[in-house]
Design a protein around this motif. Structure first.
Motif, PDB file in Angstrom:
ATOM      1  N   GLY A 108       0.826  -1.199   0.000  1.00 23.92           N
ATOM      2  CA  GLY A 108       0.000   0.000   0.000  1.00 23.92           C
ATOM      3  C   GLY A 108       0.858   1.245   0.000  1.00 23.92           C
ATOM      4  N   THR A 109       0.214   2.377   0.235  1.00 26.05           N
ATOM      5  CA  THR A 109       0.900   3.661   0.238  1.00 26.05           C
ATOM      6  C   THR A 109       1.299   4.041   1.663  1.00 26.05           C
ATOM      7  OG1 THR A 109      -1.063   5.013   0.609  1.00 26.05           O
ATOM      8  CG2 THR A 109      -0.590   4.354  -1.682  1.00 26.05           C
ATOM      9  N   PRO A 110       2.168   5.049   1.805  1.00 25.38           N
ATOM     10  CA  PRO A 110       2.474   5.532   3.160  1.00 25.38           C
ATOM     11  C   PRO A 110       1.229   5.961   3.932  1.00 25.38           C
ATOM     12  CG  PRO A 110       4.082   6.380   1.599  1.00 25.38           C
ATOM     13  CD  PRO A 110       3.016   5.690   0.785  1.00 25.38           C
ATOM     14  N   ALA A 111       0.287   6.610   3.240  1.00 23.98           N
ATOM     15  CA  ALA A 111      -0.939   7.042   3.916  1.00 23.98           C
ATOM     16  C   ALA A 111      -1.745   5.842   4.405  1.00 23.98           C
ATOM     17  CB  ALA A 111      -1.785   7.904   2.980  1.00 23.98           C
ATOM     18  N   ASP A 112      -1.772   4.766   3.620  1.00 25.80           N
ATOM     19  CA  ASP A 112      -2.465   3.544   4.052  1.00 25.80           C
ATOM     20  C   ASP A 112      -1.859   3.022   5.350  1.00 25.80           C
ATOM     21  OD1 ASP A 112      -4.060   3.578   1.761  1.00 25.80           O
ATOM     22  OD2 ASP A 112      -2.771   2.171   0.666  1.00 25.80           O
ATOM     23  N   ALA A 113      -0.527   2.979   5.408  1.00 31.41           N
ATOM     24  CA  ALA A 113       0.148   2.449   6.595  1.00 31.41           C
ATOM     25  C   ALA A 113      -0.111   3.330   7.808  1.00 31.41           C
ATOM     26  CB  ALA A 113       1.647   2.333   6.327  1.00 31.41           C
ATOM     27  N   ARG A 114      -0.089   4.640   7.615  1.00 35.89           N
ATOM     28  CA  ARG A 114      -0.335   5.546   8.744  1.00 35.89           C
ATOM     29  C   ARG A 114      -1.765   5.426   9.245  1.00 35.89           C
ATOM     30  NH1 ARG A 114       3.098   9.709   5.197  1.00 35.89           N
ATOM     31  NH2 ARG A 114       5.164   9.186   6.031  1.00 35.89           N
ATOM     32  N   ALA A 115      -2.694   5.215   8.321  1.00 41.26           N
ATOM     33  CA  ALA A 115      -4.086   5.011   8.737  1.00 41.26           C
ATOM     34  C   ALA A 115      -4.223   3.705   9.511  1.00 41.26           C
ATOM     35  CB  ALA A 115      -5.000   4.998   7.509  1.00 41.26           C
ATOM     36  N   GLY A 116      -3.517   2.664   9.074  1.00 40.29           N
ATOM     37  CA  GLY A 116      -3.545   1.392   9.792  1.00 40.29           C
ATOM     38  C   GLY A 116      -2.974   1.524  11.186  1.00 40.29           C
ATOM     39  N   PHE A 127       1.650  -1.790  16.304  1.00 37.62           N
ATOM     40  CA  PHE A 127       1.521  -1.897  14.848  1.00 37.62           C
ATOM     41  C   PHE A 127       2.864  -1.747  14.153  1.00 37.62           C
ATOM     42  CE2 PHE A 127       0.882  -0.057  10.627  1.00 37.62           C
ATOM     43  CZ  PHE A 127      -0.109  -0.859  10.094  1.00 37.62           C
ATOM     44  N   LEU A 128       3.069  -2.602  13.162  1.00 41.69           N
ATOM     45  CA  LEU A 128       4.186  -2.491  12.228  1.00 41.69           C
ATOM     46  C   LEU A 128       3.634  -2.603  10.818  1.00 41.69           C
ATOM     47  CD1 LEU A 128       7.189  -4.743  13.350  1.00 41.69           C
ATOM     48  CD2 LEU A 128       7.219  -2.261  13.060  1.00 41.69           C
ATOM     49  N   ALA A 129       4.141  -1.775   9.925  1.00 40.31           N
ATOM     50  CA  ALA A 129       3.844  -1.936   8.506  1.00 40.31           C
ATOM     51  C   ALA A 129       5.081  -2.511   7.838  1.00 40.31           C
ATOM     52  CB  ALA A 129       3.487  -0.594   7.874  1.00 40.31           C
ATOM     53  N   GLY A 130       4.863  -3.356   6.842  1.00 40.23           N
ATOM     54  CA  GLY A 130       5.984  -3.965   6.151  1.00 40.23           C
ATOM     55  C   GLY A 130       5.898  -3.778   4.651  1.00 40.23           C
ATOM     56  N   GLY A 131       7.046  -3.563   4.033  1.00 36.83           N
ATOM     57  CA  GLY A 131       7.156  -3.517   2.579  1.00 36.83           C
ATOM     58  C   GLY A 131       7.970  -4.713   2.130  1.00 36.83           C
ATOM     59  N   VAL A 132       7.359  -5.630   1.403  1.00 35.26           N
ATOM     60  CA  VAL A 132       8.011  -6.888   1.034  1.00 35.26           C
ATOM     61  C   VAL A 132       8.788  -6.703  -0.263  1.00 35.26           C
ATOM     62  CG1 VAL A 132       7.683  -9.339   0.559  1.00 35.26           C
ATOM     63  CG2 VAL A 132       6.142  -8.160   2.153  1.00 35.26           C
ATOM     64  N   ASP A 176       8.037   6.164  11.925  1.00 30.56           N
ATOM     65  CA  ASP A 176       6.909   6.600  11.101  1.00 30.56           C
ATOM     66  C   ASP A 176       6.359   5.378  10.366  1.00 30.56           C
ATOM     67  OD1 ASP A 176       5.301   7.508   8.916  1.00 30.56           O
ATOM     68  OD2 ASP A 176       6.308   9.454   8.968  1.00 30.56           O
ATOM     69  N   PRO A 177       5.095   5.003  10.605  1.00 29.23           N
ATOM     70  CA  PRO A 177       4.560   3.788   9.986  1.00 29.23           C
ATOM     71  C   PRO A 177       4.582   3.818   8.465  1.00 29.23           C
ATOM     72  CG  PRO A 177       3.116   4.580  11.732  1.00 29.23           C
ATOM     73  CD  PRO A 177       4.113   5.658  11.493  1.00 29.23           C
ATOM     74  N   GLY A 178       4.632   5.009   7.872  1.00 23.50           N
ATOM     75  CA  GLY A 178       4.604   5.099   6.414  1.00 23.50           C
ATOM     76  C   GLY A 178       5.938   4.882   5.739  1.00 23.50           C
ATOM     77  N   PHE A 179       7.036   4.836   6.497  1.00 25.35           N
ATOM     78  CA  PHE A 179       8.352   4.796   5.869  1.00 25.35           C
ATOM     79  C   PHE A 179       8.639   3.491   5.127  1.00 25.35           C
ATOM     80  CE2 PHE A 179      10.975   8.282   8.205  1.00 25.35           C
ATOM     81  CZ  PHE A 179      10.114   9.231   7.685  1.00 25.35           C
ATOM     82  N   ALA A 180       8.141   2.370   5.618  1.00 28.62           N
ATOM     83  CA  ALA A 180       8.386   1.103   4.917  1.00 28.62           C
ATOM     84  C   ALA A 180       7.720   1.121   3.549  1.00 28.62           C
ATOM     85  CB  ALA A 180       7.876  -0.077   5.745  1.00 28.62           C
TER      86      ALA A 180
END
Length: 306
Positions: A108-116, A127-132, A176-180
């Protein structure tokens, strides 16, 4: 008098304790993740909107939950790998994640991760967001080069790092959750542009008696030799001096561009992949930056219009 033998502690087990986890989403990537955790001995509960996808994993030892809520309730560590941000929201609606560690590997986008992350905080979850940075065949294969970027709760990452490292190497890139997602998409964008260049290069030789396999060896060697330009651009962005270390100036590159275009015309190849970038170079040159390299084009891309 009754004698007492000294107590003897039972022998320690050589089997490491594996963290139980739940996984929501069994597409190609989710299934690959599931297989890697199962192979490493982690107790795993899986859920997918289409139940049939869970059957091979059930045969491999996974527990199958009937609902997302049931899966989330089964473990403290919950990994989500779904189609998009909207599907994550729909899946987690009505689910209680209080006290859970929620890791979202959905692209997803950085905004998606920040919303999550905001949703997780409101519901009492870390919460952790991951970029695979991998395709499914790379998951769970040591040395394959797969990596997952993580951002968000540093405490969560530290606590779960060993488990998260089972499918692929890990790298924490910030609170910042959006950085990944941001860095994941930046890398994918660079890859896309590289593929565009490769496509144009092969198009130029396509109608000639040139073995594409032999040309590929030249092409990959050339691209590898050019890759350190990224480090030069980074150093120039950091210092603000865009002319430092430049060997091929913007003026030289723009002067050479007509040869690229004439060759394409001679070979009957469209220039649509080249023209946008050449236009940026011409704009930067017209602004008086002929002694620079290409780093100044970044400022053109980020300049706000109007």
């Amino acid at each position: 008098m009754e004698s007492h033998s000294p107590s003897v502690a039972p022998p320690a087990s050589d089997t490491p304790v594996r963290t139980p986890l739940a996984l929501l989403g069994l597409g190609a990537m989710g299934s690959a993740l599931a297989r890697s955790w199962l192979a490493a001995g982690h107790p795993l509960t899986v859920w997918n909107r289409t139940p049939g996808r869970a059957e091979p994993l059930a045969a491999a030892g996974a527990a199958v939950a009937d609902t997302a809520a049931e899966a989330v309730a089964s473990a403290e560590l919950v990994v989500v790998c779904l189609l998009d941000h909207a599907s994550v929201g729909a899946t987690l609606a009505g689910v209680d994640p209080t006290g859970k560690d929620l890791v979202d590997l959905t692209t997803g986008t950085p905004a998606d991760a920040r919303a999550g992350a905001a949703w997780a905080a409101e519901h009492g979850a870390r919460f952790l967001a991951g970029g695979v940075l991998a395709v499914p065949p790379m998951i769970g294969v040591p040395g394959a080069g797969g990596r997952v970027l993580y951002s968000g709760s540093g405490e969560l990452f530290a606590a779960r790092r060993d488990t998260l490292a089972v499918p692929a190497a890990t790298r924490y890139v910030g609170a910042d959750p959006g950085f990944a997602a941001l860095q994941d998409v930046a890398l994918l964008s660079a890859m896309t542009s590289m593929f565009a260049g490769i496509s144009h290069a092969f198009a130029l030789i396509r109608k000639e008696d040139v073995d594409p396999r032999e040309f590929a060896s030249l092409l990959t060697g050339w691209l590898t030799a050019m890759a350190p330009a990224a480090h030069r651009a980074a150093a120039q962005l950091h210092s603000g001096d865009y002319s430092s270390g430049v060997t091929s100036t913007l003026a030289m590159q723009v002067a050479g561009a007509p040869t690229l275009l004439r060759t394409a015309a001679e070979q009957g190849v469209s220039t649509e992949l080249l023209l946008p970038y050449l236009a940026l170079m011409e704009r930067r040159l017209a602004d008086g930056h002929g002694d620079e390299g290409n780093t100044g084009l970044i400022d053109l891309l980020t300049a706000r219009k109007g």
